[in-house]
Design an enzyme around this catalytic site. Structure first.
Site, mmCIF file in Angstrom:
data_model
loop_
_atom_site.group_PDB
_atom_site.id
_atom_site.type_symbol
_atom_site.label_atom_id
_atom_site.label_comp_id
_atom_site.label_asym_id
_atom_site.label_seq_id
_atom_site.Cartn_x
_atom_site.Cartn_y
_atom_site.Cartn_z
ATOM 1 N N CYS A 216 -10.655 9.569 36.663
ATOM 2 C CA CYS A 216 -10.080 8.222 36.489
ATOM 3 C C CYS A 216 -10.386 7.543 37.634
ATOM 4 O O CYS A 216 -9.589 7.075 38.729
ATOM 5 C CB CYS A 216 -8.492 8.323 36.244
ATOM 6 N N CYS A 398 -9.470 3.246 30.008
ATOM 7 C CA CYS A 398 -8.763 3.195 31.550
ATOM 8 C C CYS A 398 -7.676 2.083 31.122
ATOM 9 O O CYS A 398 -8.293 0.780 31.312
ATOM 10 C CB CYS A 398 -9.833 2.755 32.508
#
Length: 455
Positions: A216, A398
């Protein structure tokens, strides 16, 4: 306290958009399926006939990828011996760490247990894999137990290498201004406690990402935005100086997204230092040390710092024959797989899924959601003596939080193309309330369904 600047979209319009998303989510074929192989919905997959086999399948790692694979395979295969190996009793919903560290969710929000997601016909061995022997088609656990396999699925996640940062230890998190959102739910909560105090006082805030691949990659950026917004809401923005240290000459791997983030940082007064990599900290002096390109070692004072460590494959993987032998992913131990189907290039009965896979994109839970059906397709086809057809195109998602109540839903593939799941409904580079709702409310139930093989 100043009023929040959440944008101009009305709540009613956001609700209408959310309803549209809910309708799209019921489609029989998954949105965004790759050309070259349609990925069926869980309902459609459940209708497929079971495949009879005596195959021994070992899954090393019971995180998001391992549990999802175990659930899918247990539904599709009849007679297979499926063994899941992982010593971790707690399961962490890691996309929730940023929400805990920003005060949006409580410390226990990401925490469940591994056992509750393990299918009844899957054996769970509560140890770690200590050794991989792909030539012998076996793994050895930390207690010395040897397990032979016909197929191996490596889903070990990655290692947070805090020890690579001089002066850093995880026991420092929550003290002397040292925060770190990645280490655990407890560390994320301690980081929130630091941010909560910092938002009242201001000072120097330091943010960064490592020079390695990482899970991430948007999290350090969104945490910078969240820190800025807390300061703004308390009327203390003028008392603070925020600096993001980028490891290269950009903020994000997708050029159009990088430029959007650069513009937002500039607009909101966040400083950016490029080609700065954290090398060490001195918590007593509250100083961070960054290696820079052409400028030597920079000494940066801080009152609040979010430490993001280098990330590498687990030691057992790095010390095995499985990683890339050369190229950009060799030194950190990422597993050598074909990026389109995640099958090992040298050991065709092995697949790597999730963070440990050595591919250009794909270290997010959203990536796992798209990787798992592809691997299941190829593994079952192999059992049947056929060729799998499903393709993983590098899909990564994201939800980039830019302030409390607003986020951008950024989705992209291996080629840095934006691949929105809801074209015409959610603009990928627009800060929207509905994307905030997806991130804070919608994604965790979807994630849990994924673990159970239902999403």
């Amino acid at each position: 306290m100043k009023k929040s600047t959440l944008g101009t979209e009305s709540i009613n319009e956001g609700r209408r958009r959310l309803l549209k998303i809910g309708a799209l989510g019921t489609a029989g074929v998954a949105v965004g399926a790759s050309a070259g192989g349609i990925i069926l919905s869980p309902e459609a997959q459940a209708a497929l006939p079971k495949v009879s086999t005596q195959a021994r399948i070992v899954i090393a790692g019971a995180g998001a990828a391992g549990l999802s694979l175990a659930s899918r395979l247990s539904e599709r295969l009849d007679g297979a011996k499926i063994t899941l190996i992982d010593a971790r009793k707690a399961h962490w919903y890691q996309p929730g760490f940023t929400l805990v560290a920003s005060g949006v969710k409580g410390q226990n929000y990401p925490v469940t247990t591994t056992a509750e997601y393990v299918p009844k016909n899957v054996e769970l061995i509560e140890e770690f894999v200590a050794e991989f022997d792909p030539e012998a088609k076996s793994v050895t656990t930390t207690s010395g137990k040897k397990l032979d396999y016909d197929y191996l699925l490596v889903t070990t996640g990655l290692k947070l290498d805090y020890q690579a940062i001089e002066g850093m230890d995880t026991s420092l998190i929550g003290t002397n201004g040292v925060g770190s959102i990645y280490q655990s739910p407890e560390a994320a909560f301690k980081t929130w406690q630091l941010l909560d105090k910092f938002a009242d006082t201001g000072g120097e805030a330091v943010f960064m990402r490592p020079a390695t691949e990482m899970k991430c990659a948007g999290a350090p950026l969104k945490y910078t935005f969240l820190t800025r917004d807390h300061l703004y809401r308390r009327g203390n923005l003028s008392k603070a100086n925020l600096t993001f240290h980028a490891q290269t000459n950009n903020l994000f791997s997708v050029p159009i997204v990088s430029e959007k983030l650069r513009m937002l940082f500039e607009e909101r007064g966040v400083n950016v230092k490029y080609n700065h990599v954290l090398a060490g900290i001195d918590p007593g002096r509250k100083v961070a040390y960054f290696n820079t390109q052409g400028e030597g070692r920079a000494e940066v004072p801080y009152d609040f710092i979010n430490v993001v460590p280098p990330m590498r494959a687990a030691d057992a993987v790095r010390n095995s024959p499985l990683p890339w032998q050369d190229g950009p992913w060799a030194s950190d131990g990422w597993i050598e797989v074909d990026p389109t189907n995640l099958r090992h290039k040298r050991f065709p009965n092995i697949f790597a899924v999730g963070d440990v896979a050595g591919v250009p994109k794909g270290k997010t839970a959203a990536s796992v959601k798209w990787q798992v059906p592809v691997v299941v397709d190829h593994l079952i086809a192999d059992i049947q003596g056929k060729q799998g057809t499903a393709i993983y195109d590098g899909y990564t998602s994201c939800p980039m939080i830019t302030q409390l109540g607003r986020a951008m839903l950024i989705e992209f593939d291996y080629h840095n193309n934006l691949v929105p799941s809801f074209p015409g409904v959610i603009a990928p580079l627009e800060e929207l309330w509905v994307t905030w709702i997806i991130k804070t409310i919608g994604l965790k139930p979807t994630y849990i369904s994924m673990l159970r093989g239902q999403a």
